[in-house]
Scaffold this active site. Structure first.
Site, mmCIF file in Angstrom:
data_model
loop_
_atom_site.group_PDB
_atom_site.id
_atom_site.type_symbol
_atom_site.label_atom_id
_atom_site.label_comp_id
_atom_site.label_asym_id
_atom_site.label_seq_id
_atom_site.Cartn_x
_atom_site.Cartn_y
_atom_site.Cartn_z
ATOM 1 N N SER A 157 -4.833 17.884 -16.017
ATOM 2 C CA SER A 157 -4.871 16.811 -15.142
ATOM 3 C C SER A 157 -5.997 15.555 -15.675
ATOM 4 O O SER A 157 -6.002 15.408 -16.807
ATOM 5 C CB SER A 157 -5.301 17.022 -13.601
ATOM 6 O OG SER A 157 -5.014 16.260 -12.895
ATOM 7 N N ARG A 227 -7.521 14.420 1.148
ATOM 8 C CA ARG A 227 -7.474 15.555 0.617
ATOM 9 C C ARG A 227 -6.148 16.329 1.076
ATOM 10 O O ARG A 227 -5.388 16.681 -0.116
ATOM 11 C CB ARG A 227 -8.595 16.721 1.168
ATOM 12 C CG ARG A 227 -8.157 18.134 0.442
ATOM 13 C CD ARG A 227 -8.253 18.232 -1.283
ATOM 14 N NE ARG A 227 -8.312 19.343 -1.767
ATOM 15 C CZ ARG A 227 -8.050 19.894 -2.943
ATOM 16 N NH1 ARG A 227 -8.073 18.549 -3.885
ATOM 17 N NH2 ARG A 227 -7.943 20.910 -3.374
ATOM 18 N N ASP A 322 6.190 19.473 -11.963
ATOM 19 C CA ASP A 322 4.946 18.524 -11.687
ATOM 20 C C ASP A 322 5.629 17.149 -11.517
ATOM 21 O O ASP A 322 5.998 16.485 -12.435
ATOM 22 C CB ASP A 322 4.096 18.836 -12.812
ATOM 23 C CG ASP A 322 2.765 17.822 -12.654
ATOM 24 O OD1 ASP A 322 2.754 17.132 -11.680
ATOM 25 O OD2 ASP A 322 1.693 17.816 -13.596
ATOM 26 N N HIS A 355 2.327 20.199 -9.782
ATOM 27 C CA HIS A 355 1.040 20.047 -10.685
ATOM 28 C C HIS A 355 0.016 20.939 -10.646
ATOM 29 O O HIS A 355 -0.585 20.903 -11.852
ATOM 30 C CB HIS A 355 0.265 18.637 -10.039
ATOM 31 C CG HIS A 355 -0.594 18.097 -10.857
ATOM 32 N ND1 HIS A 355 -0.533 17.646 -12.354
ATOM 33 C CD2 HIS A 355 -1.902 17.724 -10.498
ATOM 34 C CE1 HIS A 355 -1.572 17.271 -12.597
ATOM 35 N NE2 HIS A 355 -2.437 17.383 -11.667
ATOM 36 N N ASP A 356 -0.128 21.759 -9.757
ATOM 37 C CA ASP A 356 -1.307 22.568 -9.571
ATOM 38 C C ASP A 356 -0.880 23.780 -10.293
ATOM 39 O O ASP A 356 -1.782 24.849 -10.420
ATOM 40 C CB ASP A 356 -1.598 23.136 -8.234
ATOM 41 C CG ASP A 356 -2.805 22.359 -7.462
ATOM 42 O OD1 ASP A 356 -3.334 21.537 -8.295
ATOM 43 O OD2 ASP A 356 -2.957 22.659 -6.428
#
Length: 382
Positions: A157, A227, A322, A355-356
């Site tokens: 990222s 968050r 992602d 994405h993680d």
């Protein structure tokens, strides 16, 4: 609580601090007259100094990338899946370094640090920092550690963007750039997500224009919402469907304050946990650094031209689900490198985690990463 770390962990680790008295000029036109970087190291630097790896963290990361600070830690560092004996960044072969970026909130100089000119926390007076500024400060840390050239600079990222900036700004100081789940610059949609997150923080009554330290408060509600928003973008729709679906925690409450759905409970938990040890001003700075990252801007909007003079080989990894930094963005980097006949390896990994995924123990991902780093180790005699 960890009584005995796993055998493939680096185990108990300690953090270090480097102090730099020479002013650091920043892209924004200001400078930091003095600053500190907190960092951790794993493994040992070989006699030739050829086996060093720099790991760059993403938006909410820090210098604690692997291992445990004490036997009471519940969780290891954020990239435990990839750093340790026998892992892709094998600490039996490599000397791995990870620092907390400038502007951070885990020990490096940032908004909560004391401004030497006022004797108070910097707060809103801390300068805007960019990926290029971080890389410049990391280069000084490399000098401090006696590392002339990195075997590789690696990150996912925002960390992958730092690896790219290293290749551009210090082409002779790294042999490989490991760019995972990254992009050549943010899309308008991604900038939009970051702006909504910033507005959530800045509209919190406890924000006080970024000077909340002076009031003994923190914009926790706004940061938690930021968050929560970010966390949605880190997961894929498939992952959220599989994990939560439309499951209810009980009967419908018909109330706005109560939590009805499991996904609501999860997001609220993630927000509340995050605000325990993250600073709102740092979140603002990190998102701006993401927004401003654009190597093509210095080359008439030609990203390929930005990569024309890099000297390292590159590994690009992307994940099929992602959608924040989709595989198409990694392929943009791939095409730019190939246009100049730069050595590059690319793999799109099938994964449902979004994405993680770059943080998770996905077998195909770890196999590909390990195979590449095995070649790097042999190349540098590690």
């Amino acid at each position: 609580m960890v009584r005995s770390p796993p055998t493939d962990s680096v185990g108990l680790v300690t953090q270090h601090k480097a102090t730099f008295e020479e002013p650091l000029p920043l892209v924004c036109g200001r400078e930091l007259p003095r600053y500190e970087l907190v960092y951790e190291t794993y493994g040992e630097l070989n006699r030739e100094g050829t086996n060093a790896i720099l790991v760059c963290h993403a938006l909410s990361g820090n210098h604690h990338a692997a291992g445990y600070h004490s036997e009471h830690d519940r969780k290891p560092g954020w990239w435990e899946t990839c750093i340790g004996p026998g892992k892709p960044l094998d600490t039996n072969r490599f000397f791995v370094v990870c620092s907390n970026n400038l502007g951070g909130c885990h020990g490096s100089t940032g908004p909560a640090s004391i401004n030497p000119e006022t004797g108070k926390p910097y707060g809103d007076q801390f300068p805007i920092v960019t990926v290029r500024d971080w890389v410049r400060s990391q280069a000084r840390l490399a000098d401090e550690l006696g590392i002339r050239q990195w075997a590789a600079v690696a990150g996912g990222s925002l960390g992958g963007m730092q690896a790219m900036q290293w290749a551009i700004d210090y082409p002779e100081r790294l042999r490989h750039a490991i760019v995972i789940a990254a992009a050549p610059r943010l899309s308008a949609q991604n900038i939009g997500f970051n702006e909504v997150a910033r507005q959530a923080i800045m509209s919190d009554p406890e924000f006080h224009g970024g000077r909340y330290y002076d009031y003994g408060v923190s914009p926790r509600r706004g940061l938690a919402v930021a968050r929560m928003l970010g966390h949605i973008t880190y997961l894929s729709d498939d992952a959220m469907r599989a994990k939560f679906g439309r499951d209810l925690r009980g009967d419908m409450s018909f109330d706005f304050e109560q939590v009805d759905f499991e996904v609501e409970s999860y997001l609220r938990y993630q927000g509340q946990r995050f605000v325990q040890d993250f600073d709102a001003n740092t979140y603002l700075l990190m998102t701006k650094a993401l927004d401003y990252f654009d190597p093509a801007a210095d080359h008439d909007d030609d990203f390929s031209a930005a990569l024309a003079h890099i000297q390292c080989s590159t590994l690009l990894l992307s994940f099929s689900s992602d959608w924040r930094f989709a595989p198409a963005r990694s392929r943009e980097i791939l095409r730019a490198l190939l246009e100049h006949n730069k050595p590059v390896s690319y793999m799109e990994i099938e994964a449902t985690q979004g994405h993680d995924a770059f943080l998770m123990p996905i077998q195909r991902y770890l196999e590909a990463f390990s195979a590449y780093m095995g070649n790097v180790a042999r190349e540098v005699g590690a």
